[in-house]
Design a protein around this motif. Structure first.
Motif, short mmCIF file in Angstrom:
data_model
loop_
_atom_site.label_atom_id
_atom_site.label_comp_id
_atom_site.label_asym_id
_atom_site.label_seq_id
_atom_site.Cartn_x
_atom_site.Cartn_y
_atom_site.Cartn_z
N TRP A 72 -66.87 -85.15 -11.36
CA TRP A 72 -68.22 -85.67 -11.83
C TRP A 72 -68.31 -87.33 -12.38
O TRP A 72 -69.15 -87.70 -12.09
N ARG A 73 -67.20 -87.64 -13.05
CA ARG A 73 -67.31 -89.32 -13.52
C ARG A 73 -67.35 -89.97 -12.17
O ARG A 73 -67.79 -91.09 -12.54
N ALA A 74 -66.74 -89.45 -11.07
CA ALA A 74 -66.26 -90.65 -10.06
C ALA A 74 -67.88 -90.16 -8.82
O ALA A 74 -67.38 -90.38 -7.66
N LEU A 75 -68.59 -89.53 -9.41
CA LEU A 75 -69.36 -89.12 -8.25
C LEU A 75 -69.92 -90.16 -7.21
O LEU A 75 -70.33 -89.79 -6.18
N ASP A 76 -70.26 -91.41 -7.82
CA ASP A 76 -70.73 -92.44 -6.92
C ASP A 76 -69.45 -92.87 -5.89
O ASP A 76 -69.97 -93.55 -5.18
N THR A 77 -68.22 -92.34 -5.98
CA THR A 77 -67.50 -92.64 -4.84
C THR A 77 -67.62 -91.62 -3.64
O THR A 77 -67.03 -91.77 -2.59
N LEU A 78 -68.46 -90.67 -3.93
CA LEU A 78 -68.73 -89.91 -2.81
C LEU A 78 -69.65 -90.24 -1.80
O LEU A 78 -70.86 -90.64 -2.36
N GLU A 79 -69.35 -90.47 -0.75
CA GLU A 79 -70.58 -91.24 0.22
C GLU A 79 -71.60 -90.29 0.65
O GLU A 79 -72.85 -90.77 0.65
N HIS A 80 -71.13 -89.21 0.87
CA HIS A 80 -72.40 -88.16 1.48
C HIS A 80 -71.85 -86.62 1.22
O HIS A 80 -70.59 -86.35 1.22
N GLU A 81 -72.99 -85.72 1.16
CA GLU A 81 -72.55 -84.34 0.81
C GLU A 81 -71.39 -83.83 1.87
O GLU A 81 -70.41 -82.91 1.23
N ALA A 82 -71.70 -84.15 2.93
CA ALA A 82 -70.81 -83.69 4.14
C ALA A 82 -69.24 -83.91 3.74
O ALA A 82 -68.25 -83.21 4.35
N ALA A 83 -68.91 -84.79 2.98
CA ALA A 83 -67.54 -85.33 2.65
C ALA A 83 -66.88 -84.58 1.36
O ALA A 83 -65.93 -84.84 0.97
N PHE A 84 -67.87 -83.80 0.86
CA PHE A 84 -67.48 -83.13 -0.73
C PHE A 84 -66.42 -82.52 -0.47
O PHE A 84 -65.47 -82.92 -1.43
N ARG A 85 -65.92 -81.75 0.53
CA ARG A 85 -64.84 -80.98 0.26
C ARG A 85 -63.18 -81.80 0.36
O ARG A 85 -62.64 -81.58 -0.49
N GLY A 86 -63.38 -82.49 1.47
CA GLY A 86 -62.15 -83.55 1.62
C GLY A 86 -62.17 -84.39 0.22
O GLY A 86 -61.09 -84.69 -0.55
N TRP A 87 -63.23 -84.96 -0.41
CA TRP A 87 -63.42 -85.85 -1.51
C TRP A 87 -62.75 -85.04 -2.70
O TRP A 87 -61.94 -85.56 -3.70
N ILE A 88 -63.42 -83.90 -3.00
CA ILE A 88 -62.83 -83.03 -4.24
C ILE A 88 -61.34 -82.72 -4.18
O ILE A 88 -60.82 -82.58 -5.24
N PHE A 89 -61.07 -82.49 -2.88
CA PHE A 89 -59.54 -82.08 -2.78
C PHE A 89 -58.63 -83.13 -2.93
O PHE A 89 -57.37 -83.04 -3.42
N ARG A 90 -58.94 -84.24 -2.65
CA ARG A 90 -58.31 -85.38 -2.85
C ARG A 90 -58.08 -85.58 -4.43
O ARG A 90 -57.10 -86.04 -4.97
N ILE A 91 -59.27 -85.35 -5.33
CA ILE A 91 -59.15 -85.49 -6.50
C ILE A 91 -58.27 -84.53 -7.22
O ILE A 91 -57.61 -84.65 -8.25
N LEU A 92 -58.36 -83.45 -6.45
CA LEU A 92 -57.59 -82.21 -7.22
C LEU A 92 -56.06 -82.87 -6.75
O LEU A 92 -55.27 -82.77 -7.95
N ASN A 93 -55.74 -83.27 -5.87
CA ASN A 93 -54.31 -83.59 -5.27
C ASN A 93 -53.96 -84.84 -6.26
O ASN A 93 -52.82 -84.81 -6.92
N ASN A 94 -54.65 -85.75 -6.57
CA ASN A 94 -54.32 -86.92 -7.40
C ASN A 94 -54.15 -86.46 -8.67
O ASN A 94 -53.08 -86.95 -9.50
N THR A 95 -55.15 -85.58 -9.15
CA THR A 95 -54.96 -85.02 -10.69
C THR A 95 -53.56 -84.25 -10.78
O THR A 95 -53.01 -84.45 -11.88
N PHE A 96 -53.16 -83.68 -9.82
CA PHE A 96 -52.12 -82.92 -9.88
C PHE A 96 -50.82 -83.78 -10.14
O PHE A 96 -50.17 -83.63 -11.02
#
Ligand SMILES: [Zn+2]
Lengths: 221, 78
Positions: free
Chosen positions: A45-69
């Motif tokens: 949510w805080r990094a939402l402006d790094t998401l370029e378009h909705e179609a990229a959502f899945r890869g984008w949020i899994f990247r955040i998941l992996n980095n957070t881990f």
């Protein structure tokens, strides 16, 4: 902002089960998995402006998941057993791929005997779970994303922040490592044995060769 | 032999991408063609395909209602 609040919410809720599933495999623990997903959603949510378009959502949020881990592992001092760099093949090791098929396949066996396929038939869910849990993190994540989550190479590349070529080679090594673990497990419980050397199977070598028409070959997809 | 035909070495090189449906159309159909003609590569392909399929069954998407409530509360707080 690239996507609306409503879109963010519906994407998160739509992917929640898969985020939770992957988080559970990374942390190997339900409570940690729930914390990881919550932290991921907050960071996303805080990094939402790094998401370029909705179609990229899945890869984008899994990247955040992996980095957070990975961040969480570092914070606790419980680093993943293998840091991402260790997942790169040692120089000149590209060809050292392990393959159960090559260990077991006996081209001169009777047509009805395919040991490598029988090996698969006998593999239990627990065997696969255990092998997957044994894989180093950086290999585990590519196998999870490709084989369990059915991500494309491009999506895995986005999720891990690496080039597509790296995904391809890392997947090749991850599957090789996974097969090696499965093979070792199977040998430990006496489920598998190498194909006998050529001279030890003279009686099968003289048996009729498999004929090409034994299996419908139009089924390849 | 047409220009689209590939040999076993090329087929094995591309096997992982073929299993993952990552080959471009032309290469994909060349692989399909080879698999129909070559029993050895087909067996290898079948093994890799089935192993991938088995791994796919491990996918779990279960979310406890507590976990789901927690995320919903979090989303409302933004
Ligand atoms: Zn072949």
């Amino acid at each position: 902002m690239s996507v609306s609040r409503e879109t963010f919410e519906s994407q998160v809720l739509g992917l929640l089960g898969r985020l939770q599933g992957v988080a559970r495999r990374l942390t190997r623990n339900d409570t940690d998995a729930e914390d990881l997903v919550a932290e991921t959603v907050a960071r996303a949510w805080r990094a939402l402006d790094t998401l370029e378009h909705e179609a990229a959502f899945r890869g984008w949020i899994f990247r955040i998941l992996n980095n957070t881990f990975l961040d969480e592992c570092r914070r606790r001092g419980a680093r993943p057993r293998f840091e991402p760099l260790d997942c790169e093949a040692p120089e000149g090791d590209e060809e050292q791929q392990f393959s159960i098929f090559e260990q077991m396949h006996q081209p001169f066996l009777l047509w009805f005997s395919t040991p490598e396929q029988e090996f698969l038939d006998k593999l239990l869910r627990e065997d696969l779970e255990r092998a997957l849990a044994t894989l180093p993190e950086c290999y585990r994540i590519v196998v999870i994303l490709s084989d369990l989550e059915e991500f494309s190479y491009a999506e895995i590349a986005a999720a891990l922040g690496v080039p597509v070529g790296t995904v391809r080679s890392r997947l090749a090594r991850a599957r090789s490592a996974l097969q090696k673990i499965l093979w070792q497990q199977a040998k430990d419980i006496g489920l598998a044995a190498e194909a006998p050397a050529e001279n030890e199977c003279s009686e099968t070598a003289s048996a009729p060769r498999a004929t090409a028409g034994r299996r419908k070959k139009g089924e390849v997809t | 032999m047409t220009k689209h035909e590939i040999d076993c070495e090329q087929a094995l090189d591309q096997l992982i991408e073929f299993v993952d449906h990552e080959l471009p159309e032309g290469k994909h159909s060349a692989m399909q063609h080879h698999m129909r003609a070559c029993k050895s590569c087909f067996s290898r392909f079948e093994f890799e395909r089935r192993l991938k399929e088995k791994l796919g069954t491990l996918r779990d998407t279960e979310v406890s209602s507590d976990a789901s409530e927690r995320i919903k509360r979090l989303l409302k707080s933004f």
